[in-house]
Design a protein around this motif. Sequence first.
Motif, PDB file in Angstrom:
ATOM      1  N   MET A  92      62.716 -71.156 -72.255  1.00 57.44           N
ATOM      2  CA  MET A  92      64.109 -70.925 -71.896  1.00 57.44           C
ATOM      3  C   MET A  92      64.157 -70.477 -70.449  1.00 57.44           C
ATOM      4  SD  MET A  92      65.073 -68.730 -75.296  1.00 57.44           S
ATOM      5  CE  MET A  92      66.378 -67.892 -74.421  1.00 57.44           C
ATOM      6  N   MET A  93      64.867 -71.228 -69.620  1.00 59.28           N
ATOM      7  CA  MET A  93      65.046 -70.872 -68.224  1.00 59.28           C
ATOM      8  C   MET A  93      66.448 -70.302 -68.039  1.00 59.28           C
ATOM      9  SD  MET A  93      65.044 -73.374 -64.883  1.00 59.28           S
ATOM     10  CE  MET A  93      65.667 -72.824 -63.283  1.00 59.28           C
ATOM     11  N   PHE A  94      66.547 -69.006 -67.819  1.00 60.82           N
ATOM     12  CA  PHE A  94      67.828 -68.388 -67.488  1.00 60.82           C
ATOM     13  C   PHE A  94      68.138 -68.723 -66.038  1.00 60.82           C
ATOM     14  CE2 PHE A  94      66.597 -66.066 -71.219  1.00 60.82           C
ATOM     15  CZ  PHE A  94      67.799 -65.778 -71.849  1.00 60.82           C
ATOM     16  N   SER A  95      69.295 -69.340 -65.816  1.00 64.83           N
ATOM     17  CA  SER A  95      69.549 -69.991 -64.542  1.00 64.83           C
ATOM     18  C   SER A  95      70.994 -69.789 -64.094  1.00 64.83           C
ATOM     19  CB  SER A  95      69.249 -71.488 -64.674  1.00 64.83           C
ATOM     20  OG  SER A  95      69.424 -72.175 -63.465  1.00 64.83           O
ATOM     21  N   SER A  96      71.281 -70.228 -62.879  1.00 69.77           N
ATOM     22  CA  SER A  96      72.638 -70.218 -62.330  1.00 69.77           C
ATOM     23  C   SER A  96      72.798 -71.441 -61.439  1.00 69.77           C
ATOM     24  CB  SER A  96      72.887 -68.950 -61.518  1.00 69.77           C
ATOM     25  OG  SER A  96      74.071 -69.075 -60.745  1.00 69.77           O
ATOM     26  N   PRO A  97      73.956 -72.106 -61.467  1.00 67.34           N
ATOM     27  CA  PRO A  97      74.158 -73.296 -60.626  1.00 67.34           C
ATOM     28  C   PRO A  97      74.020 -73.002 -59.134  1.00 67.34           C
ATOM     29  CG  PRO A  97      75.860 -73.139 -62.304  1.00 67.34           C
ATOM     30  CD  PRO A  97      75.117 -71.839 -62.336  1.00 67.34           C
ATOM     31  N   THR A  98      74.274 -71.766 -58.723  1.00 67.40           N
ATOM     32  CA  THR A  98      74.220 -71.416 -57.301  1.00 67.40           C
ATOM     33  C   THR A  98      72.922 -70.722 -56.901  1.00 67.40           C
ATOM     34  OG1 THR A  98      75.336 -69.308 -57.765  1.00 67.40           O
ATOM     35  CG2 THR A  98      76.730 -71.196 -57.201  1.00 67.40           C
ATOM     36  N   CYS A  99      71.980 -70.643 -57.820  1.00 72.34           N
ATOM     37  CA  CYS A  99      70.710 -69.954 -57.564  1.00 72.34           C
ATOM     38  C   CYS A  99      69.782 -70.843 -56.736  1.00 72.34           C
ATOM     39  CB  CYS A  99      70.062 -69.582 -58.897  1.00 72.34           C
ATOM     40  SG  CYS A  99      68.336 -69.106 -58.801  1.00 72.34           S
ATOM     41  N   TYR A 100      69.417 -70.382 -55.539  1.00 75.93           N
ATOM     42  CA  TYR A 100      68.568 -71.175 -54.640  1.00 75.93           C
ATOM     43  C   TYR A 100      67.224 -71.490 -55.281  1.00 75.93           C
ATOM     44  CZ  TYR A 100      65.451 -72.295 -50.768  1.00 75.93           C
ATOM     45  OH  TYR A 100      64.522 -72.902 -49.962  1.00 75.93           O
ATOM     46  N   TYR A 101      66.575 -70.480 -55.850  1.00 80.21           N
ATOM     47  CA  TYR A 101      65.235 -70.684 -56.390  1.00 80.21           C
ATOM     48  C   TYR A 101      65.253 -71.470 -57.704  1.00 80.21           C
ATOM     49  CZ  TYR A 101      63.193 -67.840 -52.755  1.00 80.21           C
ATOM     50  OH  TYR A 101      62.780 -67.377 -51.531  1.00 80.21           O
ATOM     51  N   CYS A 102      66.356 -71.403 -58.444  1.00 82.08           N
ATOM     52  CA  CYS A 102      66.497 -72.263 -59.626  1.00 82.08           C
ATOM     53  C   CYS A 102      66.518 -73.726 -59.199  1.00 82.08           C
ATOM     54  CB  CYS A 102      67.777 -71.938 -60.386  1.00 82.08           C
ATOM     55  SG  CYS A 102      67.895 -70.256 -61.011  1.00 82.08           S
ATOM     56  N   ASN A 103      67.303 -74.019 -58.185  1.00 82.11           N
ATOM     57  CA  ASN A 103      67.409 -75.391 -57.699  1.00 82.11           C
ATOM     58  C   ASN A 103      66.120 -75.850 -57.032  1.00 82.11           C
ATOM     59  OD1 ASN A 103      70.106 -75.781 -58.573  1.00 82.11           O
ATOM     60  ND2 ASN A 103      70.870 -74.666 -56.801  1.00 82.11           N
ATOM     61  N   LEU A 104      65.432 -74.933 -56.374  1.00 82.79           N
ATOM     62  CA  LEU A 104      64.133 -75.269 -55.784  1.00 82.79           C
ATOM     63  C   LEU A 104      63.131 -75.627 -56.880  1.00 82.79           C
ATOM     64  CD1 LEU A 104      62.516 -75.404 -53.110  1.00 82.79           C
ATOM     65  CD2 LEU A 104      61.797 -73.046 -53.559  1.00 82.79           C
ATOM     66  N   PHE A 105      63.127 -74.855 -57.958  1.00 80.93           N
ATOM     67  CA  PHE A 105      62.252 -75.157 -59.095  1.00 80.93           C
ATOM     68  C   PHE A 105      62.550 -76.543 -59.639  1.00 80.93           C
ATOM     69  CE2 PHE A 105      61.936 -75.352 -63.730  1.00 80.93           C
ATOM     70  CZ  PHE A 105      60.576 -75.167 -63.910  1.00 80.93           C
ATOM     71  N   LYS A 106      63.837 -76.877 -59.794  1.00 78.05           N
ATOM     72  CA  LYS A 106      64.218 -78.161 -60.366  1.00 78.05           C
ATOM     73  C   LYS A 106      63.937 -79.331 -59.417  1.00 78.05           C
ATOM     74  CE  LYS A 106      68.328 -76.596 -61.589  1.00 78.05           C
ATOM     75  NZ  LYS A 106      69.708 -76.610 -62.143  1.00 78.05           N
ATOM     76  N   LYS A 107      63.741 -79.028 -58.157  1.00 79.90           N
ATOM     77  CA  LYS A 107      63.434 -80.065 -57.168  1.00 79.90           C
ATOM     78  C   LYS A 107      61.936 -80.199 -56.912  1.00 79.90           C
ATOM     79  CE  LYS A 107      64.258 -81.342 -52.334  1.00 79.90           C
ATOM     80  NZ  LYS A 107      64.921 -80.960 -51.063  1.00 79.90           N
ATOM     81  N   GLU A 108      61.246 -79.073 -56.783  1.00 77.34           N
ATOM     82  CA  GLU A 108      59.860 -79.078 -56.310  1.00 77.34           C
ATOM     83  C   GLU A 108      58.822 -78.886 -57.410  1.00 77.34           C
ATOM     84  OE1 GLU A 108      59.053 -79.900 -53.365  1.00 77.34           O
ATOM     85  OE2 GLU A 108      61.059 -79.880 -52.473  1.00 77.34           O
TER      86      GLU A 108
END
Length: 219
Positions: free
Chosen positions: A37-53
Amino acid sequence: MKRFLIIAILALSVISLALTLDDAYRLANITQRKLIMMFSSPTCYYCNLFKKEVLPKDDFQEILIPNFVFIELYATDEKTTLFAKEVLGEESVSYRDLFVGFGVRGTPTFFFFKGKEGLGYLPGYVDKDNFIKILKYVAQELKEDFQTYLKKDDPFVGEPLIIEISKEDADFVLKKDKNAVKVDTVPNEVRRDRIYVTDSPDVAKTLQEKGALRVLLVK
């Protein structure tokens, strides 16, 4: 390297995920995989970095898919019922309340489960190579010190399993898991990052012999 904390989750009054949570929980149970389970936020920089990199990379997916069901969870009013009832003993719980119940202080935060059992959590962003090591460590439920484990070269990719399931469960997996594929014969290329579903015991056995890690045999 971010901290990796192994915890025993005993009597929390809330929990969750999103594919939906209930779908992800059921998928993990049917296919005998662990749940992330990944607790996340649409505006979270590191969440989006994880999903990209990290998340989409082939070497990460080859460890993730046969060993885990991954779900991203936002703080919304959407509710879980199956997971809440079986794991938490609650009729229903909102995803928003899960952030509070798990004490999530920032995003991303990752929680790991084996069925109803909490295996640990990881706060913060981790690069791909180190996250792969975390996946291997959690998948094998290793007890040795994690910092000691980090220094080792672990060839683990997953435990090959042939799992007998009902047609109803097979239909559910094929509908909900984008990595699941129904086969009547053995494909030319057998991939680790696939969940194979078949009616044939012979095909199931050959798939396993050729390197498939999750084969679902419909009975």
